[in-house]
Design a protein around this motif. Structure first.
Motif, short mmCIF file in Angstrom:
data_model
loop_
_atom_site.label_atom_id
_atom_site.label_comp_id
_atom_site.label_asym_id
_atom_site.label_seq_id
_atom_site.Cartn_x
_atom_site.Cartn_y
_atom_site.Cartn_z
N GLU A 141 -8.86 0.96 -3.69
CA GLU A 141 -8.32 2.28 -3.39
C GLU A 141 -9.43 3.21 -2.91
O GLU A 141 -10.55 3.16 -3.41
N TYR A 160 0.84 -1.19 0.00
CA TYR A 160 0.00 0.00 0.00
C TYR A 160 0.88 1.25 0.00
O TYR A 160 2.05 1.22 0.33
N VAL A 208 0.04 5.54 1.01
CA VAL A 208 -0.91 6.59 1.36
C VAL A 208 -0.27 7.91 0.93
O VAL A 208 0.82 8.26 1.38
N VAL A 240 -5.42 6.18 -0.44
CA VAL A 240 -4.82 4.87 -0.21
C VAL A 240 -4.75 4.13 -1.53
O VAL A 240 -5.77 3.89 -2.17
N LEU A 259 -6.83 0.58 6.18
CA LEU A 259 -5.73 -0.36 5.95
C LEU A 259 -5.78 -1.52 6.93
O LEU A 259 -5.52 -2.67 6.56
N TYR A 272 -6.26 11.96 2.05
CA TYR A 272 -5.32 10.85 2.18
C TYR A 272 -5.80 9.75 1.24
O TYR A 272 -6.83 9.12 1.48
N ALA A 278 -7.84 6.60 7.05
CA ALA A 278 -7.04 5.83 6.08
C ALA A 278 -6.35 4.67 6.79
O ALA A 278 -6.31 3.55 6.27
N THR A 279 -5.84 4.92 7.99
CA THR A 279 -5.19 3.87 8.78
C THR A 279 -6.19 2.77 9.16
O THR A 279 -5.87 1.58 9.07
#
Length: 102
Positions: free
Chosen positions: A68, A38, A40, A49, A81, A47, A77-78
């Motif tokens: 995405e 990945y 970012v 991804v 993931l 953000y 975003a974290t």
């Protein structure tokens, strides 16, 4: 004269796919043996991804567009993931052993 050899580096592939990322790295291998990675990237105040797969035998790289997403907050975003990692990685046949607390 030194003989040149081809060099394969997962980090080089990730670096070339994700320019100027906030973060990047590998997710792990899926059940088919593809390595997922990945990146970012902060673009237009979002953000973004990005996700790719790398075939470790052929070194072929494929962008996975349907995985995405873009987020206003880095934490979102974290979190995305984290969920993606759980979805992609194979489930262990036996759970890890928890250490005994005495």
């Amino acid at each position: 004269m030194k003989k040149s050899s081809s060099h394969f580096s997962v980090e080089d592939i990730i670096r070339s796919e994700f320019k100027k990322p906030v973060s990047r790295g590998t997710i792990g291998k899926d059940s088919n043996g593809l390595l997922w990675a990945y990146g970012v990237v902060l673009k237009d105040s979002l953000y973004r991804v990005g996700v790719i797969t790398i075939n470790m035998e052929t070194h072929a790289v494929e962008r996975i567009k349907d995985r995405e997403n873009a987020y206003e907050q880095k934490a979102d975003a974290t979190a995305y993931l984290t969920g993606l990692i759980k979805e992609i990685l194979p489930i262990l046949a036996t759970p890890p052993v928890e250490p005994a607390i005495s």
